[in-house]
Write an enzyme that holds these catalytic residues in place. Structure first.
Site, PDB file in Angstrom:
ATOM      1  N   ASP A 250      42.765  59.545  33.884  1.00 44.71           N
ATOM      2  CA  ASP A 250      41.911  60.735  32.232  1.00 44.71           C
ATOM      3  C   ASP A 250      42.379  62.319  32.206  1.00 44.71           C
ATOM      4  OD1 ASP A 250      39.584  61.328  30.871  1.00 44.71           O
ATOM      5  OD2 ASP A 250      38.931  59.641  31.540  1.00 44.71           O
ATOM      6  N   ASP A 251      41.446  62.759  32.052  1.00 45.00           N
ATOM      7  CA  ASP A 251      41.966  64.618  31.629  1.00 45.00           C
ATOM      8  C   ASP A 251      42.505  64.969  33.408  1.00 45.00           C
ATOM      9  OD1 ASP A 251      40.699  64.297  29.277  1.00 45.00           O
ATOM     10  OD2 ASP A 251      38.280  65.124  30.194  1.00 45.00           O
TER      11      ASP A 251
END
Ligand SMILES: *[C@@H]1O[C@H](CO)[C@@H](O)[C@H](O)[C@H]1NC(C)=O
Ligand SMILES: *[C@@H]1O[C@H](CO)[C@@H](O)[C@H](O)[C@H]1NC(C)=O
Ligand SMILES: *[C@@H]1O[C@H](CO)[C@@H](O)[C@H](O)[C@H]1NC(C)=O
Ligand SMILES: *[C@@H]1O[C@H](CO)[C@@H](O)[C@H](O)[C@H]1NC(C)=O
Ligand SMILES: *[C@@H]1O[C@H](CO)[C@@H](O)[C@H](O)[C@H]1NC(C)=O
Ligand SMILES: *[C@@H]1O[C@H](CO)[C@@H](O)[C@H](O)[C@H]1NC(C)=O
Length: 436
Positions: A250-251
């Site tokens: 994810d980020d």
């Protein structure tokens, strides 16, 4: 003649030395929380710790940290983890301590999801991020602490997240998965020279904290592992993240500040966040702001970011119902290779905690500067979608060069809705909303 040549050589040497000197004085986070060496050291083995990869060391960690807390030695105490694999359940840190992982030391989470302790939801989220109610405590946890260091010689903190990712995939999670390291309500924190591996959920989560440094860390999890964000400064101020390699599902770095009505009433912003010299890969964003941003996010600087095989290079994201002001965000010196989107600013991202969010709580997004960005193999250079009743303003792009390689279903290189701003030297040429 000889004299002149000598003088020239001396001058050349001096200027070379000056160049080296100025290179050595590269800006770092060290000024925010200076690294300190603690004379008092204890080892996990003094408390019965066994690094054989099988023994469960929960009591050793608890006893060691209890002793640090109660001996309360001047200058604090360092807990040394020697080479070996130390399996343990989750444990709490205390103030004035350094958790030091030697080269070859691994602190590994047990897979006992059934007995994993629960704690209250964060007030700014109102519930667990992925499931209602409480949430599983982070593997390494701290609340209300000061002067905490997690460092060493690049030893590893391993969350054995696969068991949790599978529960997420099979929808058998009863509560929100544990973060790998979470510090709440704490100040003067350094996390450096450690490898974070296979976090069940977000990796490093400082929330309601100030003066936090995260540097020289490596954070790795499979690209398909769900929600394994790298570093998420959340309702925190004076956070500095630098010189990290992050490759996760994810980020890489996401600045946050609470969720909808809970985040709005808690009202704790994230501010003064520095992010520099980050390299990594992810199917989601490199540098993200939001989407949880209800307490407001301001004064963020991200620079010298190198991204490969990305979903989105830079993503500022919020939603109706979030409220919060996102402003004064500057991202510069970014290289992006191979991404679905280069720059994305969106007003329609993320879910709501429950049905009680206020649809009239519109976020404000303004004063966003993105400059000196280059990229190759970008499916869409820019997608900016503001909110009709709260258009995003002051979006300023300069010196952007993103090689547009349209995919099988090509979109325009730039799509802009409900945003305004200005731009110079942007290629391909941006949308008219950004040409004033
Ligand atoms: C630890 O010692 C300091 C002074 O050295 C004192 O101010 C503090 O209250 C002590 N903390 C505890 C938990 O005993
Ligand atoms: C760790 O701290 C949390 C609160 O922050 C508490 O609920 C929990 O019982 C503590 N765990 C241990 C093992 O002391
Ligand atoms: C989740 O809840 C169900 C029903 O109460 C229970 O059978 C299951 O063991 C729980 N799972 C975990 C991981 O706690
Ligand atoms: C640990 O890794 C960092 C980079 O992340 C590196 O600068 C440092 O030299 C390494 N330290 C050791 C002791 O290997
Ligand atoms: C914007 O943020 C930067 C970096 O944190 C800060 O130096 C500057 O003062 C801020 N500008 C305003 C107008 O607050
Ligand atoms: C960023 O990189 C440039 C060169 O590309 C360098 O001149 C500058 O010092 C770097 N800045 C930081 C903060 O690392």
């Amino acid at each position: 003649m000889t004299m002149l040549r000598l003088l020239t050589s001396v001058l050349l040497l001096l200027s070379a030395a000056a160049a080296i000197g100025s290179r050595a004085e590269e800006v770092t986070c060290s000024g925010i929380v200076p690294m300190k060496y603690r004379r008092n050291t204890i080892s996990i083995t003094d408390f019965g710790g066994v690094g054989d990869g099988r023994t469960v060391n929960s009591n050793a960690f608890r006893k060691a940290i209890y002793s640090i807390q109660h001996l309360n030695r001047t200058g604090g105490t360092r807990l040394y983890i020697p080479p070996g694999v130390y399996l343990t359940e989750s444990f709490n840190l205390t103030s004035h301590m350094t958790l030091f992982l030697a080269k070859g030391a691994v602190i590994k989470a047990t897979r006992d999801t059934l007995n994993w302790p629960l704690i209250d939801p964060l007030p700014s989220y109102g519930r667990g991020r992925e499931r209602p109610g409480g949430r599983y405590i982070s593997f390494i946890h701290g609340d209300g602490l000061e002067d905490v260091i997690i460092t060493g010689e690049n030893g590893t903190i391993d969350g054995q997240g696969d068991i949790w990712w599978n529960m997420w995939r099979q929808r058998t999670l009863n509560f929100t998965r544990p973060n790998l390291v979470e510090l709440m309500n704490s100040r003067d924190v350094i996390i450096s020279n450690v490898v974070f591996q296979n976090s069940p959920f977000w990796n490093i989560h400082p929330v309601y904290c100030s003066n936090v440094v995260v540097r020289k860390v490596t954070i790795i999890a499979p690209l398909d592992s769900p929600n394994t964000d790298g570093v998420d400064p959340d309702s925190s101020s004076n956070v500095c993240i630098e010189d990290a390699y992050i490759s996760v599902g994810d980020d890489l770095v996401a600045v946050k500040s609470g969720w909808d009505e809970y985040g709005i009433s808690y009202g704790r912003p994230s501010s003064d966040i520095t992010i520099r010299r980050i390299t990594g890969s992810s199917p989601f964003a490199g540098i993200a702001v939001g989407s949880e941003s209800s307490g407001g996010i301001e004064n963020v600087v991200a620079e010298n970011i190198t991204l490969y095989k990305m979903g989105v290079g830079i993503h500022i994201k919020t939603n109706t119902g979030r409220g919060g002001i996102i402003k004064n965000i500057t991202v510069s010196n970014v290289y992006i290779e191979n991404a679905r989107k280069g720059i994305k600013i969106s007003g329609n991202v993320g879910d709501h905690p429950d049905d009680n969010y206020n649809p009239n709580a519109l976020p404000v997004v303004k004063e966003i500067t993105i400059k000196d960005v280059s990229g190759v193999k970008i499916l869409q250079p820019g997608l900016m979608q503001g909110i009709k009743k709260s258009p995003f303003t002051g979006i300023y792009l300069s010196n952007i060069n993103l090689e547009w390689v349209p995919g099988p279903r090509p979109s325009a290189p730039w799509t802009c809705i409900d945003v305004s701003g200005d731009s110079t030297k942007v290629s391909p040429s941006p949308c008219s909303e950004l040409l004033t």
